[in-house]
Design a protein around this motif. Structure first.
Motif, short mmCIF file in Angstrom:
data_model
loop_
_atom_site.label_atom_id
_atom_site.label_comp_id
_atom_site.label_asym_id
_atom_site.label_seq_id
_atom_site.Cartn_x
_atom_site.Cartn_y
_atom_site.Cartn_z
N ALA A 1 0.06 -2.97 -21.08
CA ALA A 1 -1.35 -2.83 -21.35
C ALA A 1 -1.46 -1.42 -22.33
CB ALA A 1 -2.12 -2.40 -20.33
N VAL B 1 -4.26 -6.87 -14.76
CA VAL B 1 -3.62 -6.21 -13.45
C VAL B 1 -3.48 -5.00 -13.41
CG1 VAL B 1 -1.15 -6.16 -12.53
CG2 VAL B 1 -1.93 -8.44 -13.25
N ALA B 2 -3.25 -4.13 -14.50
CA ALA B 2 -3.51 -2.76 -14.64
C ALA B 2 -4.67 -2.15 -14.08
CB ALA B 2 -3.00 -2.28 -16.12
N HIS C 1 2.94 -4.51 -11.16
CA HIS C 1 1.87 -3.63 -11.73
C HIS C 1 2.53 -2.59 -12.58
CE1 HIS C 1 -0.06 -4.12 -7.38
NE2 HIS C 1 0.30 -5.25 -7.74
N ASN D 1 4.93 -1.54 -7.18
CA ASN D 1 5.30 -3.12 -7.55
C ASN D 1 5.71 -3.17 -8.88
OD1 ASN D 1 4.36 -5.72 -8.48
ND2 ASN D 1 3.27 -5.83 -6.51
N HIS E 1 -5.75 -0.98 -9.94
CA HIS E 1 -5.71 0.30 -9.22
C HIS E 1 -5.84 1.23 -10.17
CE1 HIS E 1 -3.23 -2.55 -6.75
NE2 HIS E 1 -3.51 -1.73 -5.85
N SER F 1 -4.38 -3.19 1.16
CA SER F 1 -3.62 -3.18 -0.27
C SER F 1 -3.87 -4.46 -1.14
CB SER F 1 -2.26 -3.01 0.19
OG SER F 1 -1.85 -4.09 0.94
N ILE F 2 -3.51 -4.58 -2.25
CA ILE F 2 -3.66 -5.55 -3.22
C ILE F 2 -2.08 -5.70 -3.80
CG2 ILE F 2 -4.53 -6.58 -5.45
CD1 ILE F 2 -7.28 -5.34 -4.69
N ASP F 3 -1.59 -6.61 -3.90
CA ASP F 3 -0.15 -6.89 -4.50
C ASP F 3 -0.33 -8.12 -5.41
OD1 ASP F 3 1.85 -4.76 -4.37
OD2 ASP F 3 1.23 -4.95 -2.28
N VAL F 4 0.37 -7.88 -6.65
CA VAL F 4 0.60 -9.08 -7.46
C VAL F 4 2.06 -9.61 -7.12
CG1 VAL F 4 1.10 -10.02 -9.71
CG2 VAL F 4 -0.89 -8.60 -9.27
N ALA G 1 2.79 -4.47 -15.85
CA ALA G 1 1.36 -4.72 -16.60
C ALA G 1 0.85 -3.31 -17.20
CB ALA G 1 0.52 -5.01 -15.35
N LYS G 2 1.02 -2.25 -16.56
CA LYS G 2 0.62 -0.82 -17.06
C LYS G 2 1.33 -0.51 -18.59
CE LYS G 2 0.78 1.26 -12.85
NZ LYS G 2 0.89 2.37 -12.10
N ALA H 1 -4.72 5.35 -11.60
CA ALA H 1 -3.45 5.86 -11.83
C ALA H 1 -2.74 6.46 -10.46
CB ALA H 1 -3.59 6.82 -12.96
N ALA I 1 -1.80 -8.52 -18.53
CA ALA I 1 -1.26 -7.10 -18.12
C ALA I 1 -2.63 -6.20 -18.10
CB ALA I 1 -0.46 -6.65 -19.44
N LYS I 2 -3.74 -6.18 -18.87
CA LYS I 2 -4.80 -5.32 -18.63
C LYS I 2 -5.20 -5.61 -17.48
CE LYS I 2 -5.79 -5.96 -23.25
NZ LYS I 2 -6.94 -6.08 -24.47
N LEU J 1 4.01 4.86 -3.81
CA LEU J 1 2.60 4.82 -4.58
C LEU J 1 1.43 4.32 -3.48
CD1 LEU J 1 1.01 5.41 -7.13
CD2 LEU J 1 1.33 3.00 -7.56
N GLY J 2 0.47 4.98 -3.59
CA GLY J 2 -0.47 4.49 -2.58
C GLY J 2 -1.88 5.39 -2.74
N GLU J 3 -2.92 5.07 -1.92
CA GLU J 3 -3.99 5.76 -1.86
C GLU J 3 -4.21 7.20 -1.46
OE1 GLU J 3 -6.57 3.91 0.79
OE2 GLU J 3 -8.51 4.57 -0.16
N GLY K 1 0.64 -1.12 0.06
CA GLY K 1 0.05 0.09 -0.01
C GLY K 1 0.94 1.20 0.11
N ALA K 2 2.03 1.24 0.00
CA ALA K 2 2.93 2.33 0.02
C ALA K 2 3.87 2.41 -1.13
CB ALA K 2 3.93 2.20 1.56
N VAL K 3 4.57 1.53 -1.58
CA VAL K 3 5.27 1.41 -2.78
C VAL K 3 4.96 0.94 -4.06
CG1 VAL K 3 7.33 1.62 -1.15
CG2 VAL K 3 6.23 -0.63 -2.00
#
Lengths: 468, 468
Positions: free
Chosen positions: A234, B233-234, A227, A224, B237, B298-301, A230-231, B239, B230-231, B282-284, A220-222
């Motif tokens: 995509a 996973v992207a 990710h 990945n 979240h 949080s969600i992480d691949v 993937a962006k 941007a 990739a799409k 990076l985060g909310e 939730g802080a950094v």
């Protein structure tokens, strides 16, 4: 075609089949050192044949791997000199248990000859050699000068072919090349190949941190790495499948009327094409399937990986992700520039703190293209129309033929693919076969092609019409 | 604290250090069968100590792996019964060459004791046991009933712990648990742990075709499994780093004023936090770093792979891609529901012809939470304030403590983590150490904590205040 040659051919079809069967019995698997005796026996067999039919300078061309085979005939002064390409090596026969008859025991079933290499490429190579032989047995000899060149490493990616071509450039000098590898596009529609897409590619490594991080401490802080990768992946295409890389299509001219017309003449049923392999269709809107496959470029990620890929779960935030990308290129695209544009796009999408490194193995090949007015295309089309009663449709390959680009680059000559295998003949798979009916058809076509090319002024291969 | 116990403690600090040194000398690496003699010797040492200090029912609890160690004392009828958790196993010492002094030879430098397991978890486990011993040497015995429980598989993911807890549930029955594992959050700010995030996860397999396809035949015509993955996973979240899964945050209450206040009291410098590991933040948006880490999910691949990942290039359009995902959960989230929401999101993003399969290994744990009014939190806070002169800040862990959820689920009891390791003590790394100053501090704190808990009505551990 002269009556004498026609008579000779009628008698020769069985001899050609015998040659093909003899070659199938010699297991020339280039990738596996255990087959070295089969490779040697195959070379000996072909070199004997070359000498027997009266070729000169018969020899092995050594580039440090499996040597290529060479023999020339230059008894037609003032006439064009044609380099004739084929390959004598084959794919491994595995999985053995799926073969109905033994892979190295040629077996006829339903008008087809089964065996490893029957279609790729012993069938078409034997036809090309036999056509030269048929002409050499005539009193006047061959209507063109010929240089036979059979590669021994086609099935392993031609590692020493550039070295061979560079080392023996003088021997290989010619006005044009005819390839006995490549095959026909359709059993029902006569076609003539006028080009192929190019390709290039690179690998990208993406890094987000100095080490893998624990999601129980950093989640939730950094960023990945997976990710971020993937962006990036995509972002290469839009939702409808258009390539979204800035500038990528700028150098690609929209297909002309002739190209769209030719492509439409050899239509493909998109639903059936996809259903055959259980695939879901996706591609650039506004183009038919065949146009997308042959007239438009593509980008594919071929491999992508990062983080924990073992059994079970691991709560890691990976620091590194990797992807391999390749592109199919069309006319107007330079491999290095295409790579640079995709890399610039990825870099532009990449947020601060995320680092990209690119690496490239080999520079790739541009698309190849023969103009419809090129003497090779004219001659090939004339022959096929005469034999099949129908003007062949000019088709382009979705794939890439590296030898075409290689010979163009190193020797400055164009290549016409003129082979007689068909797409369903299970090349590289168990129960490979070659249609026996392709032998008399191919022989006649090659004999007539050499005769047609004998009427061409050698300068015409290098003239304005010949420029792609 | 009674004067007699204080005197006893002053004398005991050196004895505790001797115990810790003796235990560091016994190499109890649970993951490597070569250390089985060290595991056995460690168990023998601890069971002897248990008997020597007067515990009853001293035994190994066998769940089919490395057994846990157990001993009880029930001489305080009417008083609460506390289960005291620690673990006797340690991480492997590799890489050996990076140790300044040998990993299994306790060595003092700069007020710290170096050795494998010094901080995780032999230091804090010895302190907890010694505090019980100090009380048991008093005429009245211990102010609470105690059950010592030392696990032998913490460093390998506690594979047989559920079996042990299920099998020996009667022996383990208690009003609450105190954990000597977990450590302090800061060397300078007194903190008390009141919760931890939960976790869950799954693996997803994505399929686009019946087989891998050649980009020279299909490039530009069909969907590529890696592009589709990739799409997906992207899409997890937006941007800016917000979780974009529909409904995922619906059950999560916005943090209350108290939680935000407590979190702010234990501030973290985001730039330094990221710079230490070279990571990009990076985060909310709208939350501080520490809020994101402890109060938000949080969600992480954790892993993603497909296609060709070997050396060089392969022009394949992969049919299959895989990813492993884990989520950190906060109060209000049920692990199964969280998984279902993410899976429904992926399914909703998935175009026709692309197939997803999900698999889950273990159901995960919900977040744990102790209300500030819970007797465990009150007692722990009182003790720390008295010792350190400052009310401890309630902190929550970004990580997950599976034993907390396990004992809650199987035995219905809450856990207070009350350990004295510090974050910089290189646990799981070369040159692990424990601050020698933590021994007298920890001993006093544990002795006082047991005394404080002796004043609590056992029913209060299960009452309304105790509900999370």
């Amino acid at each position: 075609m002269s009556g004498a040659v026609a008579d000779a051919l009628a008698a020769q079809s069985d001899a050609v089949r015998a040659r093909l069967e003899a070659l199938i019995r010699l297991p020339s698997v280039s990738t596996d050192p255990a087959y070295e005796p089969g490779m040697r026996a195959t070379r000996a067999y072909l070199l004997d044949w070359f000498r027997e039919m009266g070729l000169q300078e018969v020899q092995e061309l050594d580039g440090g791997g499996h040597p290529a085979l060479y023999g020339s005939w230059s008894g037609a002064p003032g006439k064009p000199t044609l380099l004739i390409y084929g390959h004598y090596d084959v794919q491994p026969p595995d999985p053995l248990e799926e073969w109905i008859s033994p892979p190295f025991e040629p077996t006829e079933r339903d008008g087809c000859l089964f065996g490893r290499g029957a279609s790729d490429d012993k069938g078409s190579s034997v036809i090309a050699i036999a056509a030269v032989e048929a002409w050499l047995r005539q009193p006047g000899g061959c209507p063109v000068n010929v240089k036979l060149f059979l590669e021994g490493e086609e099935e392993v990616g031609s590692p020493t072919l550039p070295a061979i071509v560079a080392r023996y450039g003088a021997l290989l000098r010619a006005d044009a090349m005819l390839s006995a590898d490549g095959g026909r596009a359709s059993a029902t529609i006569p076609t003539i190949n006028v080009g192929a897409r190019g390709n290039t590619g690179f690998e990208v490594k993406l890094t987000t941190a100095a080490k893998d991080l624990h999601s129980g401490k950093y989640g939730g802080a950094v960023r990945n790495a997976l990710h971020e990768m993937a962006k990036l992946v995509a972002s290469l295409h839009d939702a409808e499948g258009r390539i979204a890389v800035a500038g990528y299509l700028d150098s690609v001219a929209p297909p002309g009327n002739q190209a769209r017309h030719d492509t439409a003449a050899f239509a493909v049923d998109e639903a059936a094409f996809c259903a055959e392999v259980g695939a879901a269709p996706l591609g650039e809107p506004g183009y038919t399937l065949r146009e997308r496959l042959t007239l438009r470029p593509s980008i594919d990620v071929n491999g992508m990986w990062g983080g924990y890929t073992g059994v079970g779960a691991k709560t890691v935030i990976p620091r590194e992700a990797r992807a391999k990308l390749t592109m199919r290129l069309v006319a107007g695209q330079d491999p290095a520039q295409a790579r640079a544009l995709v890399q610039a796009h990825l870099q532009a999408q990449c947020p601060p703190g995320v680092r990209l490194e690119f690496s490239t193995q080999g520079g790739g090949s541009p698309a190849s293209s023969l103009p419809l007015g090129h003497p090779l295309v004219r001659a090939g089309s004339t022959v096929l129309e005469r034999l099949l009663g129908q003007r062949p449709v000019p088709v382009r390959l979705a794939a890439t033929v590296p030898i075409t680009a290689l010979f163009k680059r190193l020797l400055g000559i164009e290549t016409l693919m003129f082979a007689f295998g068909l797409p369903d003949e299970d090349v590289h798979a168990p129960n490979e076969f070659f249609r026996l009916s392709s032998i008399p058809l191919g022989l006649r076509a090659w004999v007539m092609l050499l005769e047609e090319l004998g009427r061409v002024d050698p300068a015409a291969f290098h003239g304005a019409d010949a420029a792609p």
